[in-house]
Design a protein around this motif. Sequence first.
Motif, PDB file in Angstrom:
ATOM      1  N   ARG A 288      43.331 -80.002 -66.014  1.00 47.11           N
ATOM      2  CA  ARG A 288      43.602 -81.265 -66.708  1.00 47.11           C
ATOM      3  C   ARG A 288      44.308 -82.246 -65.788  1.00 47.11           C
ATOM      4  O   ARG A 288      44.018 -83.452 -65.806  1.00 47.11           O
ATOM      5  CB  ARG A 288      44.451 -80.999 -67.958  1.00 47.11           C
ATOM      6  N   LEU A 289      45.223 -81.744 -64.964  1.00 49.09           N
ATOM      7  CA  LEU A 289      45.892 -82.598 -63.989  1.00 49.09           C
ATOM      8  C   LEU A 289      44.884 -83.262 -63.066  1.00 49.09           C
ATOM      9  O   LEU A 289      44.937 -84.483 -62.823  1.00 49.09           O
ATOM     10  CB  LEU A 289      46.883 -81.767 -63.172  1.00 49.09           C
ATOM     11  N   TYR A 290      43.945 -82.480 -62.544  1.00 54.38           N
ATOM     12  CA  TYR A 290      42.977 -83.020 -61.591  1.00 54.38           C
ATOM     13  C   TYR A 290      41.997 -83.980 -62.264  1.00 54.38           C
ATOM     14  O   TYR A 290      41.478 -84.897 -61.624  1.00 54.38           O
ATOM     15  CB  TYR A 290      42.253 -81.895 -60.860  1.00 54.38           C
ATOM     16  N   ALA A 291      41.749 -83.797 -63.552  1.00 51.52           N
ATOM     17  CA  ALA A 291      40.939 -84.783 -64.272  1.00 51.52           C
ATOM     18  C   ALA A 291      41.656 -86.126 -64.295  1.00 51.52           C
ATOM     19  O   ALA A 291      41.037 -87.179 -64.073  1.00 51.52           O
ATOM     20  CB  ALA A 291      40.665 -84.305 -65.693  1.00 51.52           C
ATOM     21  N   GLY A 292      42.972 -86.098 -64.551  1.00 56.74           N
ATOM     22  CA  GLY A 292      43.742 -87.330 -64.536  1.00 56.74           C
ATOM     23  C   GLY A 292      43.796 -87.964 -63.160  1.00 56.74           C
ATOM     24  O   GLY A 292      43.678 -89.186 -63.015  1.00 56.74           O
ATOM     25  N   VAL A 293      43.980 -87.135 -62.138  1.00 58.44           N
ATOM     26  CA  VAL A 293      43.996 -87.635 -60.758  1.00 58.44           C
ATOM     27  C   VAL A 293      42.676 -88.331 -60.437  1.00 58.44           C
ATOM     28  O   VAL A 293      42.644 -89.418 -59.829  1.00 58.44           O
ATOM     29  CB  VAL A 293      44.257 -86.469 -59.780  1.00 58.44           C
ATOM     30  N   LYS A 294      41.580 -87.735 -60.857  1.00 61.30           N
ATOM     31  CA  LYS A 294      40.257 -88.318 -60.599  1.00 61.30           C
ATOM     32  C   LYS A 294      40.082 -89.657 -61.305  1.00 61.30           C
ATOM     33  O   LYS A 294      39.650 -90.649 -60.697  1.00 61.30           O
ATOM     34  CB  LYS A 294      39.177 -87.343 -61.052  1.00 61.30           C
ATOM     35  N   ILE A 295      40.414 -89.694 -62.594  1.00 56.77           N
ATOM     36  CA  ILE A 295      40.196 -90.906 -63.381  1.00 56.77           C
ATOM     37  C   ILE A 295      41.098 -92.041 -62.898  1.00 56.77           C
ATOM     38  O   ILE A 295      40.673 -93.202 -62.844  1.00 56.77           O
ATOM     39  CB  ILE A 295      40.429 -90.610 -64.871  1.00 56.77           C
ATOM     40  N   LEU A 296      42.334 -91.729 -62.515  1.00 55.74           N
ATOM     41  CA  LEU A 296      43.268 -92.748 -62.034  1.00 55.74           C
ATOM     42  C   LEU A 296      43.109 -93.032 -60.541  1.00 55.74           C
ATOM     43  O   LEU A 296      43.812 -93.870 -59.995  1.00 55.74           O
ATOM     44  CB  LEU A 296      44.706 -92.319 -62.326  1.00 55.74           C
TER      45      LEU A 296
END
Length: 332
Positions: free
Chosen positions: A60-68
């Motif tokens: 989930r952290l890396y999903a946020g990193v990707k989107i931001l």
Amino acid sequence: MNQPMNEASGRVVNFNGQLIPEAQAKISIYDSALMFGDMVFEMTRSFNKKQFKLREHLERLYAGVKILRIPINVTIEELEKKCYETIEANEPLFASDDEHRLMIDVSRGTLGIYQAVQGLHKGPNVIIADFPLRWTVASMGILFKTGINAVITSQRAIPGSLLDPKIKNRSRIHYLMANIEASMISGDNNWALLLDPDGFVAEGTGDNFFIIKDKTIISPEGRNILRGISRDYVMHELAPKLGYSVLEKNFEPYDVYTADEAFMTGTPFCMLPVTQLNGNPIGNGLVGERFKEIINLWSKNVGVDIERQIQDWNGKDSTSQSDAPTPYRFKK
């Protein structure tokens, strides 16, 4: 062992790949996280010192990193390894009954106009802190007996069309405003519950909300909420084993008032019963048997009596007596 929260504790933080003393782990006043709340994060816990769902948190952290579009150069495998290295370094300083609470922060780093300041780290910051879980939950033991009074605040949840709550980010002033409002209500055990802009129940300030009707566990739709790791565990692993149906749908405060039971989920405490909404009892106003059945299965699965563990920590840590805000409540 009751370690003071200072450098003398000996705990270390993994700061951009280096283990440094906890009290020295600081980011610049010019960091984008401070300027804009521009940070994604995760917080985990262990059971019997073993991390629970760490990989899911990191995904989930890396999903946020990707989107931001935060340009970190650490792979998820490398970050997972660093998490365990940080735990290993701190384990000798933890009491035998402590659990490891990881806080993993990723910020974009120093804003461009300040990059000429000497001595500042350039680029994103990846930070892994590790502290005793009891700091977060030491005052929550009573809630397994009394339940929470969920208080609907005037502060609404921010919808995904404005700031996607599915990205776990540090832009959380609306959570704090809701906690301040809930703290003004008379009585004890008041926790904020946010509605979305359409008046449907959304989430708490760091927790997901459920109601139970008959043998159906109902969660708000995953549009305007953080899709919690604990929420997912209840819905997709625990509930099916116990023969419950699971439903995601929009529901209103009326549906909470007329539910059989309600509860909240969150990583540190796993599950807490909600026995009132705005002071009105939910069901018979007592902690429900279905809640007990679900948390007992969770406890069995992880080899820890979750309720007893948190109750045993009550009063053993001075941080629980502080008047400073917590992630879930704002003390008067």
